[in-house]
Design an enzyme around this catalytic site. Structure first.
Site, PDB file in Angstrom:
ATOM      1  N   ARG A 287      -8.737   0.228   4.850  1.00 40.20           N
ATOM      2  CA  ARG A 287      -7.825   1.197   4.233  1.00 40.20           C
ATOM      3  C   ARG A 287      -6.499   0.542   3.853  1.00 40.20           C
ATOM      4  O   ARG A 287      -5.827   0.991   2.934  1.00 40.20           O
ATOM      5  CB  ARG A 287      -7.545   2.347   5.193  1.00 40.20           C
TER       6      ARG A 287
ATOM      7  N   LYS B 172       0.834  -1.217   0.000  1.00 41.60           N
ATOM      8  CA  LYS B 172       0.000   0.000   0.000  1.00 41.60           C
ATOM      9  C   LYS B 172       0.862   1.259   0.000  1.00 41.60           C
ATOM     10  O   LYS B 172       0.640   2.178  -0.795  1.00 41.60           O
ATOM     11  CB  LYS B 172      -0.898   0.015   1.246  1.00 41.60           C
ATOM     12  N   ASN B 173       1.861   1.293   0.890  1.00 37.63           N
ATOM     13  CA  ASN B 173       2.636   2.526   1.028  1.00 37.63           C
ATOM     14  C   ASN B 173       3.605   2.749  -0.131  1.00 37.63           C
ATOM     15  O   ASN B 173       4.200   3.818  -0.247  1.00 37.63           O
ATOM     16  CB  ASN B 173       3.354   2.575   2.383  1.00 37.63           C
TER      17      ASN B 173
ATOM     18  N   CYS C  19      -4.118   8.281   9.357  1.00 41.68           N
ATOM     19  CA  CYS C  19      -4.357   7.643  10.653  1.00 41.68           C
ATOM     20  C   CYS C  19      -4.197   8.622  11.804  1.00 41.68           C
ATOM     21  O   CYS C  19      -3.292   9.460  11.780  1.00 41.68           O
ATOM     22  CB  CYS C  19      -3.342   6.523  10.858  1.00 41.68           C
TER      23      CYS C  19
ATOM     24  N   ARG D  89       1.372  14.298  13.803  1.00 40.78           N
ATOM     25  CA  ARG D  89       1.715  14.208  12.389  1.00 40.78           C
ATOM     26  C   ARG D  89       1.877  15.578  11.713  1.00 40.78           C
ATOM     27  O   ARG D  89       1.118  15.947  10.806  1.00 40.78           O
ATOM     28  CB  ARG D  89       0.692  13.340  11.644  1.00 40.78           C
ATOM     29  N   PRO D  90       2.867  16.336  12.152  1.00 32.48           N
ATOM     30  CA  PRO D  90       3.098  17.657  11.554  1.00 32.48           C
ATOM     31  C   PRO D  90       3.618  17.560  10.121  1.00 32.48           C
ATOM     32  O   PRO D  90       4.020  16.475   9.665  1.00 32.48           O
ATOM     33  CB  PRO D  90       4.172  18.263  12.466  1.00 32.48           C
TER      34      PRO D  90
ATOM     35  N   ASP E 292       4.668   0.138  12.246  1.00 30.54           N
ATOM     36  CA  ASP E 292       3.389  -0.418  11.782  1.00 30.54           C
ATOM     37  C   ASP E 292       3.154  -1.839  12.316  1.00 30.54           C
ATOM     38  O   ASP E 292       2.019  -2.322  12.300  1.00 30.54           O
ATOM     39  CB  ASP E 292       3.336  -0.438  10.245  1.00 30.54           C
TER      40      ASP E 292
HETATM   41  N1  EPU Z   1       7.386  14.223  11.300  1.00 33.37           N
HETATM   42  C1  EPU Z   1       7.515  15.535  11.672  1.00 33.37           C
HETATM   43  N2  EPU Z   1       7.347  16.515  10.726  1.00 33.37           N
HETATM   44  C2  EPU Z   1       7.046  16.208   9.440  1.00 33.37           C
HETATM   45  C3  EPU Z   1       6.926  14.856   9.053  1.00 33.37           C
HETATM   46  C4  EPU Z   1       7.104  13.889  10.015  1.00 33.37           C
HETATM   47  O1  EPU Z   1       7.768  15.836  12.842  1.00 33.37           O
HETATM   48  O2  EPU Z   1       6.894  17.154   8.631  1.00 33.37           O
HETATM   49  C5  EPU Z   1       7.559  13.173  12.319  1.00 33.37           C
HETATM   50  C6  EPU Z   1       6.302  12.320  12.533  1.00 33.37           C
HETATM   51  O3  EPU Z   1       5.380  12.954  13.377  1.00 33.37           O
HETATM   52  C7  EPU Z   1       6.867  11.049  13.109  1.00 33.37           C
HETATM   53  C8  EPU Z   1       8.233  10.940  12.410  1.00 33.37           C
HETATM   54  O4  EPU Z   1       8.506  12.228  11.865  1.00 33.37           O
HETATM   55  O5  EPU Z   1       7.047  11.172  14.476  1.00 33.37           O
HETATM   56  C9  EPU Z   1       8.314   9.938  11.306  1.00 33.37           C
HETATM   57  O6  EPU Z   1       7.157  10.003  10.505  1.00 33.37           O
HETATM   58  P1  EPU Z   1       7.208   9.752   8.932  1.00 33.37           P
HETATM   59  O7  EPU Z   1       7.134  11.081   8.266  1.00 33.37           O
HETATM   60  O8  EPU Z   1       8.330   8.841   8.599  1.00 33.37           O
HETATM   61  O9  EPU Z   1       5.836   8.999   8.732  1.00 33.37           O
HETATM   62  P2  EPU Z   1       4.923   9.099   7.468  1.00 33.37           P
HETATM   63  O10 EPU Z   1       5.769   9.246   6.269  1.00 33.37           O
HETATM   64  O11 EPU Z   1       3.841  10.075   7.718  1.00 33.37           O
HETATM   65  C10 EPU Z   1       4.889   6.589   6.782  1.00 33.37           C
HETATM   66  C11 EPU Z   1       3.809   5.587   6.550  1.00 33.37           C
HETATM   67  C12 EPU Z   1       3.237   5.158   7.896  1.00 33.37           C
HETATM   68  C13 EPU Z   1       4.367   4.581   8.747  1.00 33.37           C
HETATM   69  C14 EPU Z   1       5.495   5.616   8.884  1.00 33.37           C
HETATM   70  C15 EPU Z   1       6.715   5.089   9.603  1.00 33.37           C
HETATM   71  C16 EPU Z   1       2.874   6.209   4.435  1.00 33.37           C
HETATM   72  C17 EPU Z   1       1.730   6.773   3.692  1.00 33.37           C
HETATM   73  N3  EPU Z   1       2.760   6.163   5.747  1.00 33.37           N
HETATM   74  O12 EPU Z   1       4.255   7.674   7.447  1.00 33.37           O
HETATM   75  O13 EPU Z   1       2.303   4.147   7.625  1.00 33.37           O
HETATM   76  O14 EPU Z   1       3.869   4.267  10.019  1.00 33.37           O
HETATM   77  O15 EPU Z   1       5.923   6.045   7.570  1.00 33.37           O
HETATM   78  O16 EPU Z   1       7.229   3.977   8.960  1.00 33.37           O
HETATM   79  O17 EPU Z   1       3.853   5.775   3.840  1.00 33.37           O
HETATM   80  C18 EPU Z   1       0.283   2.959   7.852  1.00 33.37           C
HETATM   81  O18 EPU Z   1       0.501   2.449   6.751  1.00 33.37           O
HETATM   82  O19 EPU Z   1      -0.602   2.542   8.635  1.00 33.37           O
HETATM   83  C19 EPU Z   1       1.097   4.092   8.282  1.00 33.37           C
HETATM   84  C20 EPU Z   1       0.692   4.937   9.230  1.00 33.37           C
END
Ligand code: EPU
Length: 419
Positions: free
Chosen positions: A399, A23-24, A118, A123-124, A306
């Site tokens: 989802r 999915k991702n 989610c 999630r900033p 995850d």
């Molecule tokens: N973060 C910030 N600022 C930002 C972006 C991220 O502080 O601008 C922080 C987040 O709050 C978190 C950390 O950085 O504490 C890491 O988050 P990351 O950005 O890596 O997460 P993401 O890219 O939003 C993806 C997956 C998630 C998975 C995470 C970690 C997708 C669409 N989502 O999220 O998947 O948990 O990486 O591996 O690729 C899921 O599939 O259920 C899911 C939530």
């Protein structure tokens, strides 16, 4: 109408289960298709709600997307007619923010609302915004709506203040068509990113260093056509392996890449799980007695966040005490309260840490799925539990997991979807 799962637990399962495309990875490759007016074929696409929502979002921008076979799509962003992301859909998926860079590169402007997804923490999006600015975007925000404009994206250097998966992907996609060289440091190293980059390079991009913490992108004028087959979903594979271990079942998980889950296997060994890895399969057999192990979630190749909720369920069935430390998302342990309602003995130390005391007998209850991964963890808990569990809000589970009840029924689970 909302749907529910009714699950009769306490049974051993047996059989084989196939893993779908990730999915991702799907969410990012569809976003990347905005970078070119050439046709892309995307194969092995999981039929899950997050992907369907993104396809709708792209269609609204004028992208032609046609499903030509069971899991095969033809995608062509000949012209991007609209530069505003549709709010109702962008609210539903976190990955909507990844569309911003490619639209900006092609059209010089893009507008979007704060992305959804989610509810697992704050999630900033500060890192994305800083990154877009570094590559030449002007950012304005009015009432939670962001408008980005550029007179031309330019390569630059950017150090991620913390490792971000979607952040890394978003800036790669923003830099592909920018003028000059971009160097990204402290980048995420997830296999989905590597697969995306390998494909972009095949289509004419010039990206080096993927799978490491420094990625270099030499901007190119355009990308060509191509066919991309999505890699197997490592989270699905890990989830089913944990499900097998927690229910004492014998399950063979096919079409996966066990190399993408090395940290999970290490934890399995410490827990005493009886398992075997092949090149593209994992086989889990019943384990007489599970031992506890501590878990600290980490960016790839560490223990993936995850899989933290399913693994926590496994720990409720193991002998002893385990500390689960969720380092990435501060609300990703709240579901443990639901496990306690089912008979678990889990103590929350702070928003990032719980202590699981095991083994405990779990009992069926009526519960609600908070998000995708906690949702599937509750399905595992329900399969472990004595009696009947009703899980509400299963749209969250849909989802990320395609037709989960049919796949679990095939290995003997008593689970049905009711309206
Ligand atoms: N973060 C910030 N600022 C930002 C972006 C991220 O502080 O601008 C922080 C987040 O709050 C978190 C950390 O950085 O504490 C890491 O988050 P990351 O950005 O890596 O997460 P993401 O890219 O939003 C993806 C997956 C998630 C998975 C995470 C970690 C997708 C669409 N989502 O999220 O998947 O948990 O990486 O591996 O690729 C899921 O599939 O259920 C899911 C939530």
């Amino acid at each position: 109408m909302s749907e529910k799962f009714i699950i009769e637990g306490g049974k051993k399962l047996e059989g084989e289960i196939e893993i779908n495309g990730a999915k991702n990875a799907a969410l990012k490759i569809f976003a990347a298709s905005l970078l070119t007016d050439q046709e892309w074929q995307i194969e092995n696409v999981p039929q899950v709600k997050d992907v369907f929502n993104e396809i709708e979002l792209l269609r609204d921008l004028g992208v032609q997307i046609e499903k030509i076979d069971e899991r095969i799509y033809k995608v062509k962003a000949g012209d991007i007619k609209n530069t505003k992301l549709r709010e109702d859909l962008a609210k539903k998926i976190r990955a909507s923010i990844i569309l911003a860079g490619p639209i900006l590169a092609r059209k010089g402007e893009v507008e979007f609302i704060y992305p959804g997804g989610c509810v697992i923490g704050r999630r900033p999006i500060d890192i994305f915004l800083d990154g877009f600015k570094t590559l030449g975007a002007e950012v304005t925000e009015t009432n939670g709506r962001f408008r980005l404009t550029t007179s031309g994206l330019r390569g630059n250097n950017f150090v991620f203040p913390r490792v971000s998966v979607t952040g890394t992907e978003a800036l790669i996609l923003t830099a592909v068509l920018a003028k000059g060289k971009t160097i990204l440091k402290n980048t995420a190293q997830e296999p989905e990113i590597k697969a995306l980059v390998d494909f972009l390079n095949k289509c004419g991009a010039k990206i080096k260093g993927t799978g490491t913490s420094t990625i270099e992108i030499e901007g190119v004028n355009k990308l060509g056509k191509g066919t991309f087959k999505l890699i197997p979903d490592r989270i699905e594979a890990g989830t089913f392996a944990i499900l097998a271990a927690a229910t004492g079942s014998h399950i063979k998980i096919n079409n996966c890449n066990p190399q993408h889950l090395e940290s999970l296997w290490l934890h399995f060994k410490k827990t005493g799980v009886n398992f075997e890895l092949g090149e593209n399969f994992v086989q889990v057999k019943p384990t007489p007695k599970l031992k506890t192990v501590n878990v600290t979630t980490h960016e790839y190749p560490g223990f993936v966040t995850d899989l933290q909720p399913p693994f926590t369920v496994l720990m409720t069935q193991a002998e002893g005490q385990s500390l689960i430390h969720e380092t990435l998302f501060e609300s990703r342990l709240l579901y443990t309260d639901i496990l306690n309602q089912m008979g678990g003995n889990i103590i929350m130390c702070d928003p990032h840490r719980v202590i699981v005391n095991g083994p405990t007998r779990l009992y069926g209850k009526t519960i609600t799925s908070p998000d995708i991964r906690a949702g599937i963890a509750l399905v595992i808990a329900a399969l472990v539990a004595q009696g009947t569990t009703t899980i509400e809000n299963i749209e969250q589970i849909d989802r990320g997991y395609e037709k989960i009840e049919e796949r679990l029924q095939k290995i003997g689970a008593s689970i049905k979807r009711v309206k």
